[in-house]
Every structure is written in structure tokens, then in C-alpha cells.
Design a protein around this motif. Structure first.
Motif, mmCIF file in Angstrom:
data_model
loop_
_atom_site.group_PDB
_atom_site.id
_atom_site.type_symbol
_atom_site.label_atom_id
_atom_site.label_comp_id
_atom_site.label_asym_id
_atom_site.label_seq_id
_atom_site.Cartn_x
_atom_site.Cartn_y
_atom_site.Cartn_z
ATOM 1 N N ILE A 135 -15.069 31.717 -87.898
ATOM 2 C CA ILE A 135 -13.540 32.052 -88.264
ATOM 3 C C ILE A 135 -13.249 30.914 -89.184
ATOM 4 O O ILE A 135 -12.443 29.577 -88.206
ATOM 5 C CB ILE A 135 -12.945 32.635 -87.951
ATOM 6 N N ARG A 136 -13.176 30.687 -90.300
ATOM 7 C CA ARG A 136 -12.701 29.487 -91.549
ATOM 8 C C ARG A 136 -11.102 29.167 -91.196
ATOM 9 O O ARG A 136 -10.395 30.883 -90.511
ATOM 10 C CB ARG A 136 -13.115 29.289 -92.476
ATOM 11 N N ALA A 137 -10.732 28.415 -91.947
ATOM 12 C CA ALA A 137 -8.689 28.477 -91.623
ATOM 13 C C ALA A 137 -8.256 28.950 -92.161
ATOM 14 O O ALA A 137 -7.223 29.391 -91.997
ATOM 15 C CB ALA A 137 -8.814 26.692 -91.866
ATOM 16 N N GLU A 138 -8.844 30.051 -93.899
ATOM 17 C CA GLU A 138 -8.295 30.397 -94.566
ATOM 18 C C GLU A 138 -8.184 31.533 -94.340
ATOM 19 O O GLU A 138 -7.804 32.669 -94.660
ATOM 20 C CB GLU A 138 -8.491 29.660 -95.950
ATOM 21 N N SER A 139 -9.209 32.096 -92.934
ATOM 22 C CA SER A 139 -9.313 33.548 -92.766
ATOM 23 C C SER A 139 -7.255 33.543 -91.832
ATOM 24 O O SER A 139 -7.627 33.021 -90.976
ATOM 25 C CB SER A 139 -9.871 33.530 -92.461
ATOM 26 N N PHE A 140 -6.689 34.565 -92.405
ATOM 27 C CA PHE A 140 -5.762 34.749 -90.902
ATOM 28 C C PHE A 140 -5.787 36.002 -89.856
ATOM 29 O O PHE A 140 -6.435 36.484 -90.362
ATOM 30 C CB PHE A 140 -4.858 35.964 -92.682
ATOM 31 N N VAL A 141 -5.351 34.735 -88.914
ATOM 32 C CA VAL A 141 -5.726 36.266 -87.513
ATOM 33 C C VAL A 141 -4.399 35.688 -86.944
ATOM 34 O O VAL A 141 -4.139 34.748 -86.681
ATOM 35 C CB VAL A 141 -6.864 35.061 -86.815
ATOM 36 N N GLU A 142 -3.701 37.418 -86.653
ATOM 37 C CA GLU A 142 -2.589 37.213 -85.961
ATOM 38 C C GLU A 142 -2.432 35.961 -85.048
ATOM 39 O O GLU A 142 -3.344 36.591 -83.936
ATOM 40 C CB GLU A 142 -2.188 38.216 -85.906
ATOM 41 N N GLN A 143 -1.462 35.614 -84.425
ATOM 42 C CA GLN A 143 -1.852 34.418 -83.411
ATOM 43 C C GLN A 143 -1.259 35.567 -81.528
ATOM 44 O O GLN A 143 -2.024 34.774 -80.894
ATOM 45 C CB GLN A 143 -0.173 33.890 -83.302
ATOM 46 N N LYS A 144 -0.946 36.015 -81.956
ATOM 47 C CA LYS A 144 -1.159 37.403 -80.692
ATOM 48 C C LYS A 144 -2.446 38.493 -80.702
ATOM 49 O O LYS A 144 -3.227 38.622 -78.877
ATOM 50 C CB LYS A 144 0.288 38.765 -81.019
ATOM 51 N N LEU A 145 -3.596 37.846 -80.997
ATOM 52 C CA LEU A 145 -4.576 37.970 -81.279
ATOM 53 C C LEU A 145 -5.463 37.535 -79.990
ATOM 54 O O LEU A 145 -6.392 37.598 -79.669
ATOM 55 C CB LEU A 145 -5.522 38.877 -82.852
ATOM 56 N N TYR A 146 -5.221 35.911 -80.745
ATOM 57 C CA TYR A 146 -5.902 35.079 -79.923
ATOM 58 C C TYR A 146 -5.268 34.128 -78.961
ATOM 59 O O TYR A 146 -5.914 33.443 -77.508
ATOM 60 C CB TYR A 146 -6.759 33.904 -80.829
ATOM 61 N N LEU A 147 -4.648 33.759 -78.820
ATOM 62 C CA LEU A 147 -4.042 32.668 -78.490
ATOM 63 C C LEU A 147 -3.663 33.014 -76.951
ATOM 64 O O LEU A 147 -4.153 32.031 -75.716
ATOM 65 C CB LEU A 147 -2.497 32.104 -78.735
ATOM 66 N N ASN A 148 -3.274 33.057 -76.228
ATOM 67 C CA ASN A 148 -3.206 33.668 -75.057
ATOM 68 C C ASN A 148 -4.459 33.886 -74.073
ATOM 69 O O ASN A 148 -5.153 32.543 -73.639
ATOM 70 C CB ASN A 148 -2.385 34.811 -74.108
ATOM 71 N N GLY A 149 -5.553 34.244 -74.981
ATOM 72 C CA GLY A 149 -6.992 34.147 -74.553
ATOM 73 C C GLY A 149 -7.533 32.818 -74.259
ATOM 74 O O GLY A 149 -8.501 31.935 -73.883
ATOM 75 N N MET A 150 -7.217 32.053 -75.600
ATOM 76 C CA MET A 150 -7.786 30.839 -76.011
ATOM 77 C C MET A 150 -7.084 29.787 -74.775
ATOM 78 O O MET A 150 -8.004 29.040 -74.504
ATOM 79 C CB MET A 150 -7.541 30.040 -77.544
ATOM 80 N N ARG A 151 -5.966 30.100 -75.306
ATOM 81 C CA ARG A 151 -4.872 28.794 -73.522
ATOM 82 C C ARG A 151 -5.884 29.534 -71.736
ATOM 83 O O ARG A 151 -6.252 28.417 -71.102
ATOM 84 C CB ARG A 151 -4.109 29.450 -73.721
ATOM 85 N N GLU A 152 -5.631 30.485 -71.923
ATOM 86 C CA GLU A 152 -6.797 31.290 -70.689
ATOM 87 C C GLU A 152 -8.505 30.291 -70.382
ATOM 88 O O GLU A 152 -8.465 29.758 -69.527
ATOM 89 C CB GLU A 152 -6.699 32.265 -70.739
ATOM 90 N N ILE A 153 -8.469 30.458 -71.372
ATOM 91 C CA ILE A 153 -9.838 29.964 -71.799
ATOM 92 C C ILE A 153 -10.147 28.275 -71.638
ATOM 93 O O ILE A 153 -11.045 27.788 -69.942
ATOM 94 C CB ILE A 153 -10.667 30.045 -72.839
ATOM 95 N N ILE A 154 -9.324 27.684 -72.124
ATOM 96 C CA ILE A 154 -9.230 26.067 -71.585
ATOM 97 C C ILE A 154 -8.532 25.407 -70.502
ATOM 98 O O ILE A 154 -9.177 25.025 -70.266
ATOM 99 C CB ILE A 154 -7.780 25.501 -72.944
#
Length: 383
Positions: A135-154
Motif C-alpha cells: 500500500i503506497r504512501a499516497e493511499s489514505f488509510v485511517e490510523q485506527k485501522l492499522y496503528l494498534n495492530g502494527m504496534r502490537e506486531i512490532i
């Protein structure tokens, strides 16, 4: 297989034929998904742009199938939806429609929650994260859709080291794509998730794994996974080092690591060296970076060495000269307050002493010329 060969094989006609096979039910979707994901894997690993898929009928069909499968409730096939999302992202060059982002991102993040310690599970998680990284930088993704998940994965990986090399890289690539539009992410990436520290660790591990003295040209042409990942990490670092506004000791350590990578890479790996110089040049351009950071990381020493020893290698010498140009801008005081005058003079003295004590007369000439002629307009011209 080079770009032209990839493009000729993975053409619009090929994807239209696959679309027809699905329509006529000549192949099971499971086999088709396996084929498409394998194609997408190598496309992303090689960093190639293939537009045959997005111009084909299969592209539109996948969008429709993703939306239709998501609408189902009790009969929803989660495995099918994951396969559709992965194929779609891996082959679409990041051309993701806004109306299905809210379907794809949660779906693939959910697929990463399985933490069973077996190779099959690791590969499934790896594929989901690799797809998300497309998913490229210019594609808008709401932060609520990914932030908690990505933080937990890392954070889970930092403690348990459960991800494959590709999976972990993919998480960071996804997050770094979002930095341009999400200011609140910058502090999280730098200070909470410690991106610079993690990137340094990955680079150090990869550097140890590469056989830098390989002389067989055929073997070098078939790049090993470690070299591919080394290039991918440095490539994703370049825009980060250029724009990062939260500079700390971890980033100085990362710059020092990049200097070490350059030193380890031999003439056989010139592209790796060029990417390293690009990183250091970007760091020097970054207004947040101080001259003492460049000295402490040994970036200055490397640039001096290049001017003396690699004078015939155009990209390396050009990158080094621009590196010094940006240092001259800093020393000229354009990015410093008036009360930093004493510090500016001290840094200037240290720079000249470093070049003089090593006997780099040519470097002193270059540095003096830059300082005499530097202007803001020229600064941006050389970027």
C-alpha cells in the motif's frame, strides 16, 4: 528475470486468460491464488512495477469479489477473503481503491494474529504483511485501522523474534509509507518503536551474512536474499533520513552502521555503496541533523575517503561532494541561531582539522570552494 522479461510474461493478456479460467471454472481458485501470490512475491522482492494486472479484467473482478465476500455474514469465507486481498495488493502496485481499504487492512492484520511457532504459520503471516507493505504512501488509510495492530506486531517481535526477515521488514515499510501524512506517527516510530535501533540491528545482521568477496559474476548476478534485503532496507531508510525531525543517538548509531556497510561492500557491490552514500547525503541535508552527528557517526570520514580514493566513480564522488555542500550550509550558519556562533566556529575548526590532519588537500579545496559559493538556491539544485 529483468523488468522487461517480467513485463512480457506478466502481461495484461496473461491476467485476462486467468480471469477467463475463473469464469469458466477451469482452475480452482486455490490454485490460481497460489500462482498469483507467487508472482506477486517476486514482483515485490525485486521492486518491479508491472501494470499488466491493473489493466486487466482480473483486477476489476478481484475488487468485486473482495466487496462481495465482505458483505457476507454467516457464510463468509475468511481464507478466501485473505487470498483475494493478498493477490490484489501484491499485483496492483499499490493502486488500492479507497472504498475497499477498510476491508483489506483489517482482514490482513487479523491474519497476522496467529502466533503458532511453525513454518506454515510464519509464511502465512509473512504473506499478509508483505501484501500490506504494498500500500503506497499516497493511499489514505485511517490510523485506527492499522496503528494498534502494527504496534502490537512490532513489540511482540522485539520480545519474541517470531517474524521472518521479510515479515518484519514489511511491517516497517508499511509504517514508513504512512509517515508523510501522519505526524503523530513520527514520535511513535522514533521513540516508542525504536525504528533506528531496529533498522541498525537488521543491517548489522545482514552485513554479517553476505559473502562480500564473492568473485564469481554468475553467482553475484543471482543475488542472495541477504543482498536483496540489504538494498531494500537502505532504500526505505533514505526518505526517512531525509525528513526525520526526531533525531537521537539511535539515529547516529544507524548512520555509523551505514558507514560500516559501505566499508564491508566490495567493488562487486557498487550499488550497495551508492545507496549508502545516498543515505548519508540525505542525512546531511536534513536540517535536524547537526554537524557533530555527522562527525560522530564517521560519515565525514567516509566522504573524505571517497573523494580521495574513489575519484573516478561518478555517483560516489558526486554524492560525497553534495554531502560536504550540505555541511557547508550548516557551517555557514543558515540553519543556526545567532547564539550558536561559537559552536559554529568550533565545528568549522574541527572539520578543517580533520581534513588537514589526514592529508586530504583535495578535500580542503572542495570544502573551501563550497563554503565560498554556497547559496540556498544551489543547495536545492544539488539535491
Amino acid at each position: 528475470m529483468n523488468d522487461k522479461e517480467f513485463e512480457s510474461v506478466f502481461s495484461e493478456e496473461l491476467f485476462n486468460k486467468i480471469h477467463k479460467m475463473i469464469e469458466e471454472k477451469k482452475l480452482s481458485f486455490g490454485n490460481i491464488a497460489m500462482l498469483l501470490k507467487h508472482m506477486g512475491y517476486w514482483k515485490t522482492m525485486k521492486g518491479m512495477y508491472i501494470d499488466g494486472f491493473i489493466r486487466s479484467l482480473l483486477f476489476e473482478r478481484f475488487e468485486e469479489m473482495i466487496a462481495e465476500e465482505e458483505k457476507k455474514k454467516e457464510e463468509k469465507n475468511e481464507k478466501l477473503l485473505v487470498d483475494l486481498c493478498e493477490c490484489y495488493l501484491l499485483l496492483s502496485n499499490g493502486h488500492i481503491l479507497t472504498n475497499i481499504v477498510s476491508i483489506i487492512v483489517p482482514c490482513l492484520l487479523k491474519a497476522t494474529l496467529n502466533r503458532e511457532e511453525n513454518e506454515e504459520t510464519q509464511k502465512e503471516v509473512e504473506m499478509a504483511l508483505q501484501a500490506l507493505s504494498c500500500i503506497r504512501a499516497e493511499s489514505f488509510v485511517e490510523q485506527k485501522l492499522y496503528l494498534n495492530g502494527m504496534r502490537e506486531i512490532i513489540q511482540y517481535h522485539q520480545e519474541h523474534h517470531n517474524l521472518t526477515r521479510l515479515a518484519y521488514y514489511s511491517v516497517w515499510e508499511f509504517l514508513l509509507h504512512k509517515l508523510s501524512f501522519e505526524r503523530s506517527l513520527k514520535d511513535i516510530v522514533a521513540n516508542e518503536l525504536h525504528f533506528a535501533r531496529e533498522a541498525r540491528r537488521e543491517l548489522e545482521e545482514l552485513t554479517r551474512c553476505v559473502d562480500w568477496i564473492e568473485k564469481d559474476e554468475d553467482k553475484r548476478r543471482k543475488e542472495k536474499e541477504e543482498v536483496i534485503f540489504l538494498k531494500k532496507w537502505i532504500k526505505v531508510l533514505n526518505p526517512y533520513l531525509l525528513t526525520c525531525k526526531i533525531w537521537n543517538e539511535e539515529l547516529v548509531g544507524l548512520m555509523s552502521c551505514i558507514v560500516n556497510v559501505f566499508g564491508a561492500a566490495k567493488e562487486n557491490y557498487r550499488e550497495v555503496r551508492e545507496k549508502c552514500i545516498e543515505s548519508l547525503k540525505n542525512s546531511a541535508f536534513n536540517k535536524t541533523v547537526k554537524v557533530e552527528d555527522l562527525l560522530k557517526s564517521r560519515a565525514v570520514d567516509l566522504a573524505l575517503k571517497i573523494i580521495v580514493q574513489f575519484g573516478t566513480v561518478e555517483k560516489l564522488i558526486a554524492g560525497s561532494v553534495v554531502f560536504f555542500w550540505h555541511i557547508c550550509v550548516k557551517l555557514k550558519g543558515m540553519n543556526m541561531k545567532e547564539n550558536d556562533e561559537a559552536k559554529r566556529k568550533e565545528m568549522k575548526r574541527m572539520m578543517f582539522e580533520k581534513t588537514e590532519e589526514e592529508g586530504y588537500e583535495d578535500c580542503i579545496v572542495v570544502l573551501s570552494r563550497c563554503m565560498a559559493n554556497v547559496t540556498l538556491q544551489s543547495q536545492y539544485y544539488f539535491i
